[in-house]
Design a protein around this motif. Structure first.
Motif, PDB file in Angstrom:
ATOM      1  N   ALA A   1       0.853  -1.050   0.025  1.00 30.41           N
ATOM      2  CA  ALA A   1      -0.052  -0.079  -0.184  1.00 30.41           C
ATOM      3  C   ALA A   1       0.859   1.227  -0.058  1.00 30.41           C
ATOM      4  O   ALA A   1       0.371   2.278  -0.424  1.00 30.41           O
ATOM      5  N   ARG A   2       2.006   1.043   0.507  1.00 26.67           N
ATOM      6  CA  ARG A   2       2.991   2.330   0.610  1.00 26.67           C
ATOM      7  C   ARG A   2       3.817   2.589  -0.713  1.00 26.67           C
ATOM      8  O   ARG A   2       4.392   3.381  -0.789  1.00 26.67           O
ATOM      9  N   GLY A   3       3.340   1.534  -1.582  1.00 27.80           N
ATOM     10  CA  GLY A   3       4.100   1.680  -2.895  1.00 27.80           C
ATOM     11  C   GLY A   3       5.303   0.932  -3.151  1.00 27.80           C
ATOM     12  O   GLY A   3       6.260   1.098  -4.299  1.00 27.80           O
ATOM     13  N   SER A   4       5.529  -0.017  -2.198  1.00 30.70           N
ATOM     14  CA  SER A   4       6.820  -0.853  -2.319  1.00 30.70           C
ATOM     15  C   SER A   4       6.720  -1.835  -3.415  1.00 30.70           C
ATOM     16  O   SER A   4       5.678  -2.261  -3.598  1.00 30.70           O
ATOM     17  N   SER A   5       7.839  -2.416  -4.086  1.00 31.87           N
ATOM     18  CA  SER A   5       7.770  -3.456  -4.927  1.00 31.87           C
ATOM     19  C   SER A   5       7.504  -4.851  -3.815  1.00 31.87           C
ATOM     20  O   SER A   5       7.518  -4.825  -2.839  1.00 31.87           O
ATOM     21  N   LEU A   6       7.053  -5.771  -4.464  1.00 28.48           N
ATOM     22  CA  LEU A   6       6.760  -7.002  -3.919  1.00 28.48           C
ATOM     23  C   LEU A   6       7.985  -7.795  -3.113  1.00 28.48           C
ATOM     24  O   LEU A   6       7.742  -8.093  -2.136  1.00 28.48           O
ATOM     25  N   PHE A   7       9.075  -7.607  -3.654  1.00 27.37           N
ATOM     26  CA  PHE A   7      10.214  -8.242  -3.150  1.00 27.37           C
ATOM     27  C   PHE A   7      10.388  -7.606  -2.021  1.00 27.37           C
ATOM     28  O   PHE A   7      10.869  -8.077  -0.988  1.00 27.37           O
ATOM     29  N   PHE A   8      10.456  -6.009  -2.054  1.00 30.45           N
ATOM     30  CA  PHE A   8      11.068  -5.430  -0.746  1.00 30.45           C
ATOM     31  C   PHE A   8       9.660  -5.319   0.212  1.00 30.45           C
ATOM     32  O   PHE A   8      10.104  -5.301   1.330  1.00 30.45           O
ATOM     33  N   ALA A   9       8.670  -5.419  -0.140  1.00 26.60           N
ATOM     34  CA  ALA A   9       7.572  -5.769   0.638  1.00 26.60           C
ATOM     35  C   ALA A   9       7.891  -6.943   1.681  1.00 26.60           C
ATOM     36  O   ALA A   9       7.610  -6.946   2.789  1.00 26.60           O
ATOM     37  N   VAL A  10       7.937  -8.172   1.023  1.00 30.84           N
ATOM     38  CA  VAL A  10       8.211  -9.231   1.502  1.00 30.84           C
ATOM     39  C   VAL A  10       9.458  -9.004   2.562  1.00 30.84           C
ATOM     40  O   VAL A  10       9.527  -9.660   3.751  1.00 30.84           O
ATOM     41  N   LYS A  11      10.442  -8.460   2.058  1.00 33.97           N
ATOM     42  CA  LYS A  11      11.717  -8.300   2.869  1.00 33.97           C
ATOM     43  C   LYS A  11      11.659  -7.469   4.285  1.00 33.97           C
ATOM     44  O   LYS A  11      11.925  -7.922   5.329  1.00 33.97           O
ATOM     45  N   THR A  12      10.889  -6.455   4.081  1.00 29.42           N
ATOM     46  CA  THR A  12      10.528  -5.507   5.018  1.00 29.42           C
ATOM     47  C   THR A  12       9.707  -6.185   6.181  1.00 29.42           C
ATOM     48  O   THR A  12       9.794  -6.008   7.274  1.00 29.42           O
ATOM     49  N   ALA A  13       8.488  -6.989   5.585  1.00 33.09           N
ATOM     50  CA  ALA A  13       7.564  -7.553   6.471  1.00 33.09           C
ATOM     51  C   ALA A  13       8.294  -8.878   7.482  1.00 33.09           C
ATOM     52  O   ALA A  13       7.890  -8.716   8.475  1.00 33.09           O
ATOM     53  N   LYS A  14       9.160  -9.399   6.660  1.00 33.48           N
ATOM     54  CA  LYS A  14       9.748 -10.351   7.522  1.00 33.48           C
ATOM     55  C   LYS A  14      10.811  -9.904   8.517  1.00 33.48           C
ATOM     56  O   LYS A  14      10.922 -10.512   9.611  1.00 33.48           O
ATOM     57  N   ARG A  15      11.379  -8.821   8.089  1.00 35.14           N
ATOM     58  CA  ARG A  15      12.291  -7.920   9.008  1.00 35.14           C
ATOM     59  C   ARG A  15      11.467  -7.729  10.271  1.00 35.14           C
ATOM     60  O   ARG A  15      11.882  -7.851  11.325  1.00 35.14           O
ATOM     61  N   TYR A  16      10.246  -6.940   9.939  1.00 38.20           N
ATOM     62  CA  TYR A  16       9.478  -6.434  11.037  1.00 38.20           C
ATOM     63  C   TYR A  16       9.039  -7.891  11.846  1.00 38.20           C
ATOM     64  O   TYR A  16       9.041  -7.723  13.186  1.00 38.20           O
ATOM     65  N   VAL A  17       8.572  -8.855  11.539  1.00 33.67           N
ATOM     66  CA  VAL A  17       8.059 -10.040  12.128  1.00 33.67           C
ATOM     67  C   VAL A  17       9.427 -10.334  13.183  1.00 33.67           C
ATOM     68  O   VAL A  17       9.097 -10.600  14.177  1.00 33.67           O
ATOM     69  N   GLU A  18      10.304 -10.581  12.561  1.00 35.27           N
ATOM     70  CA  GLU A  18      11.544 -11.183  13.358  1.00 35.27           C
ATOM     71  C   GLU A  18      11.777 -10.179  14.267  1.00 35.27           C
ATOM     72  O   GLU A  18      11.912 -10.507  15.762  1.00 35.27           O
ATOM     73  N   THR A  19      11.972  -8.753  14.033  1.00 33.03           N
ATOM     74  CA  THR A  19      12.182  -7.857  15.400  1.00 33.03           C
ATOM     75  C   THR A  19      11.215  -7.656  16.506  1.00 33.03           C
ATOM     76  O   THR A  19      11.457  -7.723  17.538  1.00 33.03           O
ATOM     77  N   ALA A  20       9.955  -7.890  15.878  1.00 31.60           N
ATOM     78  CA  ALA A  20       8.835  -7.716  16.758  1.00 31.60           C
ATOM     79  C   ALA A  20       8.839  -9.172  17.709  1.00 31.60           C
ATOM     80  O   ALA A  20       8.697  -9.207  19.138  1.00 31.60           O
ATOM     81  N   LEU A  21       9.316 -10.189  17.245  1.00 33.69           N
ATOM     82  CA  LEU A  21       9.284 -11.384  18.008  1.00 33.69           C
ATOM     83  C   LEU A  21      10.534 -11.462  19.065  1.00 33.69           C
ATOM     84  O   LEU A  21      10.509 -11.737  20.141  1.00 33.69           O
ATOM     85  N   ASP A  22      11.744 -10.706  18.582  1.00 35.53           N
ATOM     86  CA  ASP A  22      12.670 -10.729  19.350  1.00 35.53           C
ATOM     87  C   ASP A  22      12.605  -9.611  20.511  1.00 35.53           C
ATOM     88  O   ASP A  22      12.594 -10.031  21.779  1.00 35.53           O
TER      89      ASP A  22
END
Ligand SMILES: Nc1ncnc2c1ncn2[C@@H]1O[C@H](COP(=O)(O)OP(=O)(O)O)[C@@H](O)[C@H]1O
Ligand SMILES: Cc1ncc(COP(=O)(O)O)c(N)n1
Ligand SMILES: [Mg+2]
Length: 547
Positions: free
Chosen positions: A273-294
């Motif tokens: 929705a913010r306009g990222s490419s699909l690859f970048f969206a997955v990469k950022t989302a995965k990093r967010y989940v990892e950080t939030a879990l940590d």
């Protein structure tokens, strides 16, 4: 996206909205004054901005770890608006799912119509779709109101093993939804179910599953490996129809993984929705989940084996129980100790030794003023001072450096007239932190209040050599500022045991205490000097109240 219309915004209302909840009176006064139009009201015109918007079509989780609640939190954390169409209400906690109540199909259609026809979300993300009918209604609605991207999380079974959408749903997923999806994000069990139950045990299996699901129709397939046994990292495999990508993160050792799938999918949707490419969206989302879990690995909510995590990444710092952390009390300003690196050097003390002695001697608030320290050393020193202050229930502020305050979670920041404006510091630090501003004039005190500060420091009261070229305001100047100030005031500049009494006995209610540098730290025993000054201050309060 674009500009749609213009509105008139009254900035003078901002501080009242941002005012800390800890100084309620200031907030009330502030509003009243605005209503009486005592404050100049700069009217600024701004164009309204359309913000990125995800619509989630999913089930409610009463435990708020997964489902709609996880989607809302993930989007909020990623700065994206999230609207919600609820398909089912579940009675759910950290043990499992105790009940499911499916929302009638017509009412799902009505919710979809309400949101899609009016609010035009950029991206739709789906979670729990409990019936074939609901899947059909969703695909019809999306044909009627197309969106920029569709993220499908084919939720079937909760992490606890409870069924959220039965196997009867598989055909409608395959036929209706996957062909419309920009990305589908099955976990291992869901990928297996979509492919007729084939076993998936290795990353190689995940790759071939991603390819097979792509063949069904989804443009991109992300097979999630959160449940991949014997994997020391958390691997997800993306197939875009041409290439495979492996996204790896460390595997966080925690029970708090309930809702990771929903969160990953809604964060992907938020990035799209913010306009990222699909690859970048997955990469950022995965990093967010990892950080939030940590961040959340040690938090304890519920007694089951699947705890929720903290999407805002705030709870880890929520050491209220350790610190006895409490809202700012203007009386904290009574004996305000301000550190000075030159004095500490002269007397051979570390900053932590200086702070420890001041706090043990009875300082009621501490400000670290380290103008020339290396950032890394300053941060380390601030962390250990914070530990000492928290143990004694004394707030610790940082002079000027909002970044240091944020990094060590200090209690607040004190800024001067040429530092970052209080309004900006408030935006960075949020509503709970203490913000002080140095002011020499009633006008500056007024601005500090409007900008959402909690207190002001006024001086120099007496001449001092701690600050070069500092104008002395004297007792009269201090009194004028105190009379004009709607915020509590701490007096500063050349104050010590010998001259604190006339300051405290000025007789203006807003004056709450004195801030001292040399009188504590340019002395042989910081502890003794603090104890003595505290006695003088308490005595002068007693005298003033007796008068
Ligand atoms: N313990 C963990 N540490 C780090 N990442 C994890 C962990 N568990 C799951 N993940 C990640 O969370 C996301 C959701 O994965 P998964 O748990 O497999 O989905 P679901 O919640 O749908 O079962 C994936 O990106 C996965 O790699
Ligand atoms: C309403 C609802 N939607 C989705 C999930 C899946 O989440 P998880 O796989 O983390 O249990 C869930 N448990 N509840
Ligand atoms: Mg999971």
């Amino acid at each position: 996206m674009g500009y749609t219309c213009t509105l008139v915004y009254n900035f003078s209302l901002l501080p009242s909205r941002l005012a800390t909840s800890t100084f309620q009176n200031a907030r009330v006064l502030n509003l009243e004054a605005v209503q009486r139009e005592e404050i100049s009201r700069p009217l600024v015109t701004m164009s309204q901005i359309r913000i990125p918007h995800v619509l989630t079509v999913a089930g409610s989780d009463s435990g708020a770890g997964a489902g709609i609640q996880a989607d809302l939190k993930a989007c909020a954390a990623r700065g994206v608006y999230c609207s919600t169409v609820i398909t089912a209400v579940t009675a759910q906690n950290t043990v499992g799912v105790q009940g499911v109540n499916i929302v009638p199909e017509d009412f799902v259609r009505e919710q979809l119509g309400s949101v899609l026809s009016d609010m035009h979300p950029d991206v739709v993300k789906t979670g729990m779709l409990p019936s074939t009918g609901i899947v059909k209604i969703l695909s019809q609605s999306l044909r009627e109101f197309p969106v920029r991207a569709l993220v499908v999380d084919p939720v079937m079974v909760s992490t606890s093993g409870d069924v959220l959408a039965g196997p009867s749903i598989l055909d409608s997923f395959r036929e209706e939804l996957l062909p419309m999806a920009d990305i589908v994000t099955p976990n291992l069990k869901e990928a297996s179910a979509l492919l007729g139950g084939i076993p998936l045990e290795t990353v190689a299996d995940m790759r071939s599953a991603a390819k097979s699901i792509h063949d069904i129709g989804a443009r991109n397939v992300l097979v999630k490996g959160g449940d991949l046994a014997a994997s020391s990292d958390a691997v997800d495999v993306l197939f875009d129809g041409k290439d495979f990508y492996e996204f790896r993160s460390s595997r966080i050792k925690t029970r708090n993984t309930h809702g990771t799938g929903c969160t990953l999918a809604s964060s992907i949707a938020a990035e799209l929705a913010r306009g990222s490419s699909l690859f970048f969206a997955v990469k950022t989302a995965k990093r967010y989940v990892e950080t939030a879990l940590d961040y959340s690995k040690d938090i304890l909510i519920g007694n089951g084996c699947q705890g929720p995590f903290d999407h805002m990444m705030k709870l880890k710092n929520n050491d209220m129980k350790l610190s006895g952390h409490r809202p700012f009390d203007p009386n904290d300003l009574l004996l305000y100790a301000v550190t000075d690196p030159r004095m500490n050097k002269k007397w051979g003390r570390s900053i932590t030794d200086a702070v420890k002695a001041a706090v043990e001697g009875g300082a009621t608030i501490v400000q670290l003023r380290e103008k020339d320290a290396d950032t890394r050393d300053f941060l380390e020193a601030a962390k250990s001072c914070l530990e000492i202050c928290r143990r004694h229930g004394v707030p610790l502020l940082i002079n000027d450096r909002a970044d240091i305050a944020l990094a060590c979670d200090a209690d607040g920041v004190h800024v001067g007239q040429s530092d970052m404006p209080a309004r900006v510091v408030r935006t960075l630090l949020g509503p709970d932190k203490i913000i002080g501003v140095s002011c020499k004039t009633p006008k500056q005190a007024q601005v500090a209040w409007i900008e959402g500060a909690d207190y002001i420091g006024c001086g120099g009261v007496y001449p001092t050599n701690t600050k070069e070229n500092n104008i002395t305001v004297g007792l009269d100047g201090l009194k004028n500022v105190c009379l004009a100030s709607k915020l509590p005031v701490v007096a500063i500049g050349g104050i010590g045991i010998s001259n604190a009494q006339p300051v405290m006995e000025l007789g203006v209610p807003s004056l709450k205490g004195v801030a001292v540098v040399s009188a504590l730290f340019d002395r042989e025993s910081v502890l003794r000097e603090t104890q003595n000054l505290r006695r003088v201050l308490l005595d002068s309060i007693t005298t003033a109240t007796a008068k």
